[in-house]
Scaffold this motif. Sequence first.
Motif, PDB file in Angstrom:
ATOM      1  N   LEU A   3      -2.696  39.435 -37.824  1.00 22.74           N
ATOM      2  CA  LEU A   3      -1.541  38.528 -37.823  1.00 22.74           C
ATOM      3  C   LEU A   3      -0.521  38.888 -36.743  1.00 22.74           C
ATOM      4  CD1 LEU A   3      -0.873  38.317 -41.681  1.00 22.74           C
ATOM      5  CD2 LEU A   3      -1.979  36.584 -40.252  1.00 22.74           C
ATOM      6  N   LEU A   4      -0.691  40.024 -36.093  1.00 22.18           N
ATOM      7  CA  LEU A   4       0.354  40.549 -35.216  1.00 22.18           C
ATOM      8  C   LEU A   4       0.082  40.351 -33.732  1.00 22.18           C
ATOM      9  CD1 LEU A   4       1.072  43.897 -37.117  1.00 22.18           C
ATOM     10  CD2 LEU A   4       2.250  41.699 -37.346  1.00 22.18           C
ATOM     11  N   GLU A   5      -0.673  39.332 -33.384  1.00 17.95           N
ATOM     12  CA  GLU A   5      -0.999  39.089 -31.976  1.00 17.95           C
ATOM     13  C   GLU A   5       0.244  38.859 -31.119  1.00 17.95           C
ATOM     14  OE1 GLU A   5      -3.837  35.994 -31.584  1.00 17.95           O
ATOM     15  OE2 GLU A   5      -5.444  37.083 -32.610  1.00 17.95           O
ATOM     16  N   ALA A   6       1.294  38.334 -31.725  1.00 23.18           N
ATOM     17  CA  ALA A   6       2.518  38.037 -30.966  1.00 23.18           C
ATOM     18  C   ALA A   6       3.303  39.301 -30.613  1.00 23.18           C
ATOM     19  CB  ALA A   6       3.413  37.072 -31.765  1.00 23.18           C
ATOM     20  N   TYR A   7       2.917  40.429 -31.194  1.00 21.08           N
ATOM     21  CA  TYR A   7       3.679  41.654 -30.991  1.00 21.08           C
ATOM     22  C   TYR A   7       2.921  42.645 -30.106  1.00 21.08           C
ATOM     23  CZ  TYR A   7       6.862  40.168 -34.692  1.00 21.08           C
ATOM     24  OH  TYR A   7       7.784  39.470 -35.437  1.00 21.08           O
ATOM     25  N   LYS A   8       3.606  43.113 -29.081  1.00 20.59           N
ATOM     26  CA  LYS A   8       3.025  44.141 -28.217  1.00 20.59           C
ATOM     27  C   LYS A   8       3.156  45.511 -28.870  1.00 20.59           C
ATOM     28  CE  LYS A   8       5.346  45.790 -24.741  1.00 20.59           C
ATOM     29  NZ  LYS A   8       6.069  45.944 -23.453  1.00 20.59           N
ATOM     30  N   ASN A   9       4.271  45.716 -29.563  1.00 19.86           N
ATOM     31  CA  ASN A   9       4.565  47.013 -30.174  1.00 19.86           C
ATOM     32  C   ASN A   9       4.161  47.004 -31.644  1.00 19.86           C
ATOM     33  OD1 ASN A   9       5.904  47.753 -27.705  1.00 19.86           O
ATOM     34  ND2 ASN A   9       7.685  46.584 -28.395  1.00 19.86           N
ATOM     35  N   LYS A  10       3.160  47.815 -31.978  1.00 12.14           N
ATOM     36  CA  LYS A  10       2.645  47.824 -33.354  1.00 12.14           C
ATOM     37  C   LYS A  10       2.347  49.253 -33.792  1.00 12.14           C
ATOM     38  CE  LYS A  10      -0.186  44.725 -31.684  1.00 12.14           C
ATOM     39  NZ  LYS A  10      -1.205  43.693 -31.414  1.00 12.14           N
ATOM     40  N   ILE A  11       2.578  49.505 -35.073  1.00 12.59           N
ATOM     41  CA  ILE A  11       2.243  50.784 -35.695  1.00 12.59           C
ATOM     42  C   ILE A  11       1.458  50.468 -36.964  1.00 12.59           C
ATOM     43  CG2 ILE A  11       3.173  52.863 -36.806  1.00 12.59           C
ATOM     44  CD1 ILE A  11       5.603  52.613 -34.927  1.00 12.59           C
ATOM     45  N   TYR A  12       0.427  51.263 -37.228  1.00 16.16           N
ATOM     46  CA  TYR A  12      -0.502  50.931 -38.311  1.00 16.16           C
ATOM     47  C   TYR A  12      -0.548  52.025 -39.371  1.00 16.16           C
ATOM     48  CZ  TYR A  12      -2.326  47.717 -34.775  1.00 16.16           C
ATOM     49  OH  TYR A  12      -2.450  46.747 -33.814  1.00 16.16           O
ATOM     50  N   PHE A  13      -0.679  51.595 -40.615  1.00 17.66           N
ATOM     51  CA  PHE A  13      -1.021  52.494 -41.714  1.00 17.66           C
ATOM     52  C   PHE A  13      -2.402  52.111 -42.220  1.00 17.66           C
ATOM     53  CE2 PHE A  13       3.586  52.998 -41.803  1.00 17.66           C
ATOM     54  CZ  PHE A  13       3.704  54.375 -41.990  1.00 17.66           C
ATOM     55  N   ASN A  14      -3.229  53.124 -42.440  1.00 20.56           N
ATOM     56  CA  ASN A  14      -4.620  52.916 -42.840  1.00 20.56           C
ATOM     57  C   ASN A  14      -4.726  52.933 -44.368  1.00 20.56           C
ATOM     58  OD1 ASN A  14      -7.390  53.381 -43.540  1.00 20.56           O
ATOM     59  ND2 ASN A  14      -7.772  54.039 -41.444  1.00 20.56           N
ATOM     60  N   ASN A  15      -4.987  51.753 -44.955  1.00 19.70           N
ATOM     61  CA  ASN A  15      -5.041  51.648 -46.412  1.00 19.70           C
ATOM     62  C   ASN A  15      -6.261  52.338 -47.008  1.00 19.70           C
ATOM     63  OD1 ASN A  15      -2.732  50.216 -47.468  1.00 19.70           O
ATOM     64  ND2 ASN A  15      -3.391  48.517 -46.192  1.00 19.70           N
ATOM     65  N   LYS A  16      -7.331  52.420 -46.238  1.00 21.29           N
ATOM     66  CA  LYS A  16      -8.517  53.124 -46.737  1.00 21.29           C
ATOM     67  C   LYS A  16      -8.204  54.609 -46.907  1.00 21.29           C
ATOM     68  CE  LYS A  16     -13.511  53.339 -46.108  1.00 21.29           C
ATOM     69  NZ  LYS A  16     -14.663  52.823 -45.327  1.00 21.29           N
ATOM     70  N   ARG A  17      -7.515  55.168 -45.934  1.00 16.75           N
ATOM     71  CA  ARG A  17      -7.128  56.580 -46.036  1.00 16.75           C
ATOM     72  C   ARG A  17      -6.131  56.774 -47.180  1.00 16.75           C
ATOM     73  NH1 ARG A  17      -3.084  59.891 -43.886  1.00 16.75           N
ATOM     74  NH2 ARG A  17      -3.712  62.072 -43.798  1.00 16.75           N
ATOM     75  N   LYS A  18      -5.200  55.855 -47.310  1.00 21.24           N
ATOM     76  CA  LYS A  18      -4.214  55.944 -48.395  1.00 21.24           C
ATOM     77  C   LYS A  18      -4.899  55.911 -49.757  1.00 21.24           C
ATOM     78  CE  LYS A  18      -0.075  53.447 -49.986  1.00 21.24           C
ATOM     79  NZ  LYS A  18       0.759  52.245 -49.725  1.00 21.24           N
ATOM     80  N   ALA A  19      -5.899  55.035 -49.906  1.00 21.24           N
ATOM     81  CA  ALA A  19      -6.647  54.947 -51.160  1.00 21.24           C
ATOM     82  C   ALA A  19      -7.437  56.221 -51.415  1.00 21.24           C
ATOM     83  CB  ALA A  19      -7.575  53.733 -51.133  1.00 21.24           C
ATOM     84  N   LYS A  20      -8.065  56.755 -50.357  1.00 17.23           N
ATOM     85  CA  LYS A  20      -8.868  57.980 -50.494  1.00 17.23           C
ATOM     86  C   LYS A  20      -7.989  59.144 -50.949  1.00 17.23           C
ATOM     87  CE  LYS A  20     -12.490  60.754 -49.655  1.00 17.23           C
ATOM     88  NZ  LYS A  20     -11.900  62.075 -49.889  1.00 17.23           N
ATOM     89  N   VAL A  21      -6.842  59.290 -50.329  1.00 21.06           N
ATOM     90  CA  VAL A  21      -5.917  60.363 -50.708  1.00 21.06           C
ATOM     91  C   VAL A  21      -5.464  60.174 -52.154  1.00 21.06           C
ATOM     92  CG1 VAL A  21      -3.609  61.294 -50.299  1.00 21.06           C
ATOM     93  CG2 VAL A  21      -5.122  60.834 -48.364  1.00 21.06           C
TER      94      VAL A  21
END
Length: 300
Positions: free
Chosen positions: A256-274
């Motif tokens: 959904l963030l194609e309009a944004y050049k500046n992006k930061i991501y959180f990985n939900n798979k890692r969050k679930a694993k932890v």
Amino acid sequence: MRDVAKAAGVSVATVSYVINNNEKESIPEDTRIKVINAIEHLGYVPNLTARALTRKKSGLIGVFIMSSDLEHAPWRLQNYSQFISELVKMLYDHSYHVIIEYLGDSKKDLNIIRERALDAVFLVDINAEEVYDTASMFKVPIIIVDNFIEDTIFHKVLIDYKSAIDEGIKILQCHNPYIIVDSENSKSIIERLYDENNCFKDNIYVVRHLDSFYKFLKDKKQSKFIIFNEFLAVLAKEHIDTENAVAICISGNDYLLEAYKNKIYFNNKRKAKVSVDIILDYINKRYHENKFTFIEPGKR
């Protein structure tokens, strides 16, 4: 179970070890695969009641999510869909089934769930008052997801807001951007993390209604923004210069963030694993001294 053992060419005990993921027994990988294939071929479903009796556990874990404000913020329903989907899959791999309940103003459904004798509970994005009200109903390990409660009774798993904000500040080269979030919980977490920096308290904007959100963006159009949540970033993109914003991907919908050049991501798979690793530790009485676990952001 005897039929599975016969089809796989192994003992009934071996089938039991595989089904129950018995870590004390060393089962060769090829044997484990034979058993799994036999289970799938025969359509065998282990009896949860019988398993609960032998394990002295129900094999059920509750996931409770706040839903009382969804009418005014419908996008919040999608915030945790990927995280919960990963959580369910990972718990199933450990032979746990999940009961998901959206908490509104009534607790009557929790009384019914309490009778199911859950082994543990996740409380997701629930405010402090609701945490204590809900926790009082269950005498099992409780993991709080995305809430900052300084109480050593509970283990907390949170996205690392501070790391994301600090990185956003570097990208924007601005020390006091407006920080846009979609819940009071998020605002409270950020205020606690930046307790000695009062400017952050004044610059946190909680989206409660779209009309007031759009007016805020119009009034601050020349400002810089750090926006948590892809859905809020999409709503904002027509009202701001996206070059002056950092979008924080927290729900796994980064497309959904194609309009944004500046992006930061959180990985939900890692969050679930932890989260799963931690709750399994507590179920098995392996307690953690540090009661906070922060999920760090990444880049793409």
